[in-house]
Motif scaffolding. Sequence first.
Motif, short mmCIF file in Angstrom:
data_model
loop_
_atom_site.label_atom_id
_atom_site.label_comp_id
_atom_site.label_asym_id
_atom_site.label_seq_id
_atom_site.Cartn_x
_atom_site.Cartn_y
_atom_site.Cartn_z
N ARG A 84 31.96 -8.03 -49.68
CA ARG A 84 33.08 -7.52 -48.91
C ARG A 84 32.41 -7.61 -47.49
NH1 ARG A 84 34.23 -1.89 -49.89
NH2 ARG A 84 36.05 -2.26 -48.19
N TYR A 85 33.48 -8.22 -46.71
CA TYR A 85 33.06 -8.45 -45.38
C TYR A 85 34.36 -8.33 -44.19
CZ TYR A 85 29.60 -11.23 -47.90
OH TYR A 85 28.40 -11.58 -48.60
N VAL A 86 33.97 -8.04 -43.14
CA VAL A 86 34.99 -7.75 -42.14
C VAL A 86 34.84 -8.82 -40.94
CG1 VAL A 86 36.10 -5.95 -40.51
CG2 VAL A 86 35.27 -5.27 -42.76
N ILE A 87 35.77 -9.35 -40.52
CA ILE A 87 35.73 -10.29 -39.45
C ILE A 87 35.64 -9.67 -38.16
CG2 ILE A 87 36.79 -12.47 -38.31
CD1 ILE A 87 35.74 -12.76 -41.27
N GLN A 88 34.73 -9.81 -37.17
CA GLN A 88 34.79 -9.29 -35.79
C GLN A 88 34.67 -10.51 -35.07
OE1 GLN A 88 34.83 -6.26 -35.64
NE2 GLN A 88 34.06 -5.28 -37.56
N ASP A 89 35.06 -10.09 -33.63
CA ASP A 89 35.17 -10.99 -32.66
C ASP A 89 34.17 -12.18 -32.71
OD1 ASP A 89 36.45 -12.07 -30.20
OD2 ASP A 89 34.82 -10.97 -29.08
N ARG A 90 32.79 -12.10 -32.48
CA ARG A 90 31.99 -12.96 -32.75
C ARG A 90 30.79 -12.93 -33.79
NH1 ARG A 90 31.77 -15.59 -27.68
NH2 ARG A 90 33.34 -14.95 -26.26
N SER A 91 31.31 -12.06 -34.98
CA SER A 91 30.28 -11.91 -35.89
C SER A 91 31.10 -11.58 -37.32
CB SER A 91 29.39 -10.92 -35.58
OG SER A 91 29.93 -9.50 -35.53
N ILE A 92 30.22 -11.37 -38.22
CA ILE A 92 30.85 -11.02 -39.30
C ILE A 92 30.03 -9.78 -40.05
CG2 ILE A 92 31.08 -11.66 -41.91
CD1 ILE A 92 32.49 -13.74 -39.94
N GLU A 93 30.84 -8.85 -40.25
CA GLU A 93 30.29 -7.29 -40.62
C GLU A 93 30.20 -7.39 -42.17
OE1 GLU A 93 31.81 -2.44 -40.93
OE2 GLU A 93 32.53 -3.91 -39.36
N LEU A 94 29.09 -7.17 -42.45
CA LEU A 94 28.72 -6.98 -43.98
C LEU A 94 29.06 -5.57 -44.43
CD1 LEU A 94 27.39 -7.72 -46.81
CD2 LEU A 94 25.25 -7.03 -45.73
N VAL A 95 29.92 -5.50 -45.48
CA VAL A 95 30.33 -4.09 -46.03
C VAL A 95 29.67 -3.80 -47.29
CG1 VAL A 95 32.22 -2.52 -47.06
CG2 VAL A 95 32.53 -4.25 -44.99
N GLN A 96 29.47 -4.94 -48.28
CA GLN A 96 28.88 -4.69 -49.52
C GLN A 96 28.48 -6.32 -49.91
OE1 GLN A 96 31.20 -3.07 -52.66
NE2 GLN A 96 29.64 -3.39 -53.98
N GLY A 97 27.31 -6.44 -50.47
CA GLY A 97 26.84 -7.63 -50.85
C GLY A 97 25.77 -8.40 -50.29
N LYS A 98 25.72 -9.68 -50.26
CA LYS A 98 24.65 -10.57 -49.38
C LYS A 98 24.94 -10.78 -48.00
CE LYS A 98 22.28 -14.90 -50.20
NZ LYS A 98 22.23 -16.05 -51.22
N LYS A 99 24.04 -10.70 -47.23
CA LYS A 99 24.07 -10.99 -45.77
C LYS A 99 24.87 -12.24 -45.42
CE LYS A 99 21.64 -10.65 -41.67
NZ LYS A 99 20.14 -10.54 -40.96
N PRO A 100 25.74 -12.28 -44.59
CA PRO A 100 26.35 -13.67 -43.98
C PRO A 100 25.19 -14.45 -43.45
CG PRO A 100 27.58 -11.79 -43.15
CD PRO A 100 26.41 -11.24 -43.69
N ALA A 101 25.32 -15.86 -43.82
CA ALA A 101 24.13 -16.89 -43.42
C ALA A 101 24.71 -17.76 -42.36
CB ALA A 101 23.99 -17.81 -44.63
N LYS A 102 24.19 -17.75 -41.29
CA LYS A 102 24.49 -18.36 -40.11
C LYS A 102 24.14 -19.83 -40.60
CE LYS A 102 23.97 -15.46 -36.10
NZ LYS A 102 23.15 -15.58 -34.63
N LEU A 103 25.13 -20.91 -40.41
CA LEU A 103 24.84 -22.43 -40.67
C LEU A 103 24.51 -23.21 -39.36
CD1 LEU A 103 27.50 -23.05 -43.22
CD2 LEU A 103 25.01 -22.36 -43.89
#
Length: 275
Positions: A84-103
């Motif tokens: 689960r993730y929450v979209i922020q202004d300039r980032s992705i907030e991790l709520v549960q699971g695997k950390k978002p990966a920057k491409l």
Amino acid sequence: MKQRFLIVASLLLLFFQSTWAASVAVVVDVQGGATVKTPGSANKPLSILDYLPEQTELQLDGNGKVQLVSLRASQEWLLEGPGRYVIQDRSIELVQGKKPAKLMKAANTAGLSALEAPHKEKMALGAVVMRGESSAKMLGPFDTPVLANPPTLYWEHDRPVKVVLTEAGSGKLIMSKVVDARQLVLSKPLPAGNYRWSLRDEAKDSVLAEASFEVLAKNDARRRGLEWPVRGAVAQQVKAAAALDQAGFSYDAWLAWKTLAASRPQDEGLKAWVR
């Protein structure tokens, strides 16, 4: 019937425009199971070209994989479920699971940003069905420069039509053919220049619809920085199609959307561009 359609379409557009929030990210690929919940709305399946405001929540199942572009940070992200993730202004907030990966850093998000309003309009109008309208509708190329050469002519009509192609300036006839289909593939590339094509009633030879297009020379400066044919992974194709659309190559962008929609037939976001 046509007037009723226009009234309904206008009301839908006003409704959707009044409810749009400022978007900070856009989805460029979805695989597996993923849902989206924007503030004040219910969960729904996530689609390519969903534009996401702040505090949007994404939920991915074990097979879910989402690629998105942060419009303000010009950063591309990959999310892999379950999570689960929450979209922020300039980032992705991790709520549960695997950390978002920057491409990768997105070199240019202007095309994706410019696509937001027309895409939401197309999604809004997708629910409107115009019935009882028998006039011919040209799909492309329609008053635009084209990169694809030879271009394929596309239209919608309920019976055979005569397709006529001429040089725009001289009026010289290039082709005249009765077609019992909704597309015509030209047999060979056209020289650079301006052309007009028309759909005519097979019996009366009266014009049902007509449009123009311009075939660009291979060394035309307007080609610079544009990719054609559009290739690569889905996310790369989405970004390339958006760049074509922003540059004014609506026909070539439409061809790219058609290819993408065929590859992901269940995706409503892509389906909107080929209606």
